[in-house]
Write a protein that holds these residues in place. Structure first.
Motif, PDB file in Angstrom:
ATOM      1  N   ARG A  96      47.807  34.839  36.012  1.00  0.00           N
ATOM      2  CA  ARG A  96      47.144  35.836  34.871  1.00  0.00           C
ATOM      3  C   ARG A  96      48.461  35.575  33.257  1.00  0.00           C
ATOM      4  O   ARG A  96      47.363  35.958  32.344  1.00  0.00           O
ATOM      5  CB  ARG A  96      46.596  37.536  35.016  1.00  0.00           C
ATOM      6  CG  ARG A  96      45.630  37.140  36.180  1.00  0.00           C
ATOM      7  CD  ARG A  96      45.964  38.636  36.246  1.00  0.00           C
ATOM      8  NE  ARG A  96      45.100  39.362  35.164  1.00  0.00           N
ATOM      9  CZ  ARG A  96      44.029  39.753  34.978  1.00  0.00           C
ATOM     10  NH1 ARG A  96      42.733  38.787  35.154  1.00  0.00           N
ATOM     11  NH2 ARG A  96      42.609  40.162  33.983  1.00  0.00           N
ATOM     12  N   ASP A 130      28.009  32.431  35.100  1.00  0.00           N
ATOM     13  CA  ASP A 130      28.309  33.346  35.796  1.00  0.00           C
ATOM     14  C   ASP A 130      29.872  32.843  36.141  1.00  0.00           C
ATOM     15  O   ASP A 130      30.647  33.123  37.085  1.00  0.00           O
ATOM     16  CB  ASP A 130      27.053  33.016  36.747  1.00  0.00           C
ATOM     17  CG  ASP A 130      27.741  31.785  38.163  1.00  0.00           C
ATOM     18  OD1 ASP A 130      29.071  30.879  37.569  1.00  0.00           O
ATOM     19  OD2 ASP A 130      27.322  32.138  38.862  1.00  0.00           O
ATOM     20  N   THR A 175      31.204  29.827  36.789  1.00  0.00           N
ATOM     21  CA  THR A 175      31.400  27.985  37.724  1.00  0.00           C
ATOM     22  C   THR A 175      30.848  27.980  36.911  1.00  0.00           C
ATOM     23  O   THR A 175      30.686  26.325  37.429  1.00  0.00           O
ATOM     24  CB  THR A 175      30.722  28.905  39.175  1.00  0.00           C
ATOM     25  OG1 THR A 175      29.735  29.565  39.165  1.00  0.00           O
ATOM     26  CG2 THR A 175      31.513  29.750  40.125  1.00  0.00           C
ATOM     27  N   ARG A 180      49.402  35.697  41.385  1.00  0.00           N
ATOM     28  CA  ARG A 180      48.457  36.406  40.620  1.00  0.00           C
ATOM     29  C   ARG A 180      48.984  37.026  39.227  1.00  0.00           C
ATOM     30  O   ARG A 180      48.061  36.849  38.681  1.00  0.00           O
ATOM     31  CB  ARG A 180      47.382  37.221  41.234  1.00  0.00           C
ATOM     32  CG  ARG A 180      46.744  36.340  42.439  1.00  0.00           C
ATOM     33  CD  ARG A 180      45.487  37.869  42.528  1.00  0.00           C
ATOM     34  NE  ARG A 180      46.080  38.612  43.381  1.00  0.00           N
ATOM     35  CZ  ARG A 180      46.451  39.237  44.136  1.00  0.00           C
ATOM     36  NH1 ARG A 180      46.538  38.526  45.758  1.00  0.00           N
ATOM     37  NH2 ARG A 180      47.140  40.479  44.571  1.00  0.00           N
ATOM     38  N   ARG A 201      32.805  35.736  37.362  1.00  0.00           N
ATOM     39  CA  ARG A 201      32.696  35.620  39.316  1.00  0.00           C
ATOM     40  C   ARG A 201      32.713  36.760  39.397  1.00  0.00           C
ATOM     41  O   ARG A 201      32.054  36.797  40.903  1.00  0.00           O
ATOM     42  CB  ARG A 201      34.337  33.777  39.129  1.00  0.00           C
ATOM     43  CG  ARG A 201      33.806  33.037  38.792  1.00  0.00           C
ATOM     44  CD  ARG A 201      34.705  31.685  39.199  1.00  0.00           C
ATOM     45  NE  ARG A 201      35.829  31.929  39.293  1.00  0.00           N
ATOM     46  CZ  ARG A 201      36.774  31.894  38.821  1.00  0.00           C
ATOM     47  NH1 ARG A 201      36.161  30.808  37.184  1.00  0.00           N
ATOM     48  NH2 ARG A 201      37.583  31.760  38.260  1.00  0.00           N
ATOM     49  N   ARG A 202      33.777  37.314  39.739  1.00  0.00           N
ATOM     50  CA  ARG A 202      33.932  38.701  40.223  1.00  0.00           C
ATOM     51  C   ARG A 202      32.809  39.457  39.686  1.00  0.00           C
ATOM     52  O   ARG A 202      32.035  40.153  41.139  1.00  0.00           O
ATOM     53  CB  ARG A 202      35.043  39.215  39.631  1.00  0.00           C
ATOM     54  CG  ARG A 202      35.548  40.857  40.930  1.00  0.00           C
ATOM     55  CD  ARG A 202      36.742  41.148  39.407  1.00  0.00           C
ATOM     56  NE  ARG A 202      36.629  41.764  38.876  1.00  0.00           N
ATOM     57  CZ  ARG A 202      35.493  42.447  38.161  1.00  0.00           C
ATOM     58  NH1 ARG A 202      34.965  43.879  39.141  1.00  0.00           N
ATOM     59  NH2 ARG A 202      35.236  43.261  36.854  1.00  0.00           N
ATOM     60  N   GLU A 203      31.937  39.750  39.060  1.00  0.00           N
ATOM     61  CA  GLU A 203      30.977  40.547  39.086  1.00  0.00           C
ATOM     62  C   GLU A 203      30.079  39.732  39.094  1.00  0.00           C
ATOM     63  O   GLU A 203      29.019  40.771  40.055  1.00  0.00           O
ATOM     64  CB  GLU A 203      30.939  41.003  37.073  1.00  0.00           C
ATOM     65  CG  GLU A 203      32.151  41.437  36.434  1.00  0.00           C
ATOM     66  CD  GLU A 203      31.438  41.691  35.617  1.00  0.00           C
ATOM     67  OE1 GLU A 203      31.634  40.885  34.637  1.00  0.00           O
ATOM     68  OE2 GLU A 203      32.305  42.643  34.185  1.00  0.00           O
ATOM     69  N   SER A 204      30.098  38.056  38.835  1.00  0.00           N
ATOM     70  CA  SER A 204      28.739  37.953  39.634  1.00  0.00           C
ATOM     71  C   SER A 204      28.670  38.269  41.472  1.00  0.00           C
ATOM     72  O   SER A 204      27.040  38.798  41.765  1.00  0.00           O
ATOM     73  CB  SER A 204      28.926  36.574  39.514  1.00  0.00           C
ATOM     74  OG  SER A 204      27.614  36.226  40.106  1.00  0.00           O
ATOM     75  N   ALA A 205      29.721  38.237  41.942  1.00  0.00           N
ATOM     76  CA  ALA A 205      29.801  38.364  43.836  1.00  0.00           C
ATOM     77  C   ALA A 205      29.207  40.299  43.561  1.00  0.00           C
ATOM     78  O   ALA A 205      28.881  39.900  45.017  1.00  0.00           O
ATOM     79  CB  ALA A 205      31.219  37.998  43.742  1.00  0.00           C
ATOM     80  N   ASP A 206      30.112  40.520  42.728  1.00  0.00           N
ATOM     81  CA  ASP A 206      29.645  42.063  42.715  1.00  0.00           C
ATOM     82  C   ASP A 206      28.197  42.655  43.333  1.00  0.00           C
ATOM     83  O   ASP A 206      27.827  43.821  43.961  1.00  0.00           O
ATOM     84  CB  ASP A 206      30.376  43.200  42.263  1.00  0.00           C
ATOM     85  CG  ASP A 206      32.513  42.691  42.482  1.00  0.00           C
ATOM     86  OD1 ASP A 206      32.690  42.546  43.521  1.00  0.00           O
ATOM     87  OD2 ASP A 206      32.492  43.193  41.578  1.00  0.00           O
ATOM     88  N   GLN A 232      37.104  34.118  35.308  1.00  0.00           N
ATOM     89  CA  GLN A 232      37.493  35.279  35.911  1.00  0.00           C
ATOM     90  C   GLN A 232      36.723  36.096  36.533  1.00  0.00           C
ATOM     91  O   GLN A 232      35.733  36.521  38.238  1.00  0.00           O
ATOM     92  CB  GLN A 232      38.795  35.409  36.562  1.00  0.00           C
ATOM     93  CG  GLN A 232      39.688  33.479  36.868  1.00  0.00           C
ATOM     94  CD  GLN A 232      40.872  33.982  36.820  1.00  0.00           C
ATOM     95  OE1 GLN A 232      41.381  35.286  36.561  1.00  0.00           O
ATOM     96  NE2 GLN A 232      41.799  33.243  36.682  1.00  0.00           N
ATOM     97  N   GLU A 233      36.143  36.617  36.010  1.00  0.00           N
ATOM     98  CA  GLU A 233      35.922  38.073  35.200  1.00  0.00           C
ATOM     99  C   GLU A 233      34.243  38.322  36.035  1.00  0.00           C
ATOM    100  O   GLU A 233      33.259  38.888  36.264  1.00  0.00           O
ATOM    101  CB  GLU A 233      36.308  38.620  33.990  1.00  0.00           C
ATOM    102  CG  GLU A 233      35.349  40.464  34.283  1.00  0.00           C
ATOM    103  CD  GLU A 233      35.748  41.713  34.293  1.00  0.00           C
ATOM    104  OE1 GLU A 233      35.526  42.399  34.982  1.00  0.00           O
ATOM    105  OE2 GLU A 233      37.100  41.376  35.118  1.00  0.00           O
TER     106      GLU A 233
END
Length: 125
Positions: free
Chosen positions: A15, A75, A77, A11, A29-34, A26-27
């Motif tokens: 990065r 988002d 994706t 990782r 996607r992470r925020e959307s999942a959160d 990536q950020e």
């Protein structure tokens, strides 16, 4: 090297070599999942979905019968186009703004669209 160190090292190098756009995606996607939202790439026609991301473009389209305000939400994706019928502008709907939108997904010109979505603006960063 222990086997549990390899993923973190991998990782780290990913990065280190990733472009700014890849890191941003990536950020997002992470925020959307959160936020508990469905990734845009998984949204299907006819489903009611919540998507979260950043507005890339906002365009007012003056049509003869019904003006529309259209915004592309990314988002990390895929893109979902949010369309507000009969609106020329909406305060806070501007490029770069983060928001969460909910509505029934349609497909127009091979693009995912949500008409007149419910939305919640995220505080500016």
């Amino acid at each position: 090297m222990a086997t549990d160190e390899r993923p973190s090292l991998r990782r780290f190098f990913q990065r280190l070599t990733a472009s700014e756009a890849e890191l941003d995606a990536q950020e997002l996607r992470r925020e959307s999942a959160d936020a508990g939202c469905v990734p845009a790439r998984q949204c299907r026609r006819g489903e009611v979905a919540s998507v979260s991301g950043r507005l890339r473009t906002v365009v007012y389209t003056p049509r003869t019968n019904l003006p529309t305000l259209e915004a592309d939400l990314f988002d990390g994706t895929d893109v979902v186009t949010l369309v507000w019928l009969g609106r020329r502008q909406i305060t806070g709907i501007e490029p770069g703004r983060q928001l969460t939108a909910r509505g029934r997904v349609a497909v127009r010109d091979d693009r995912k669209v949500i008409y007149n979505p419910y939305y919640e603006l995220e505080p500016p960063r």
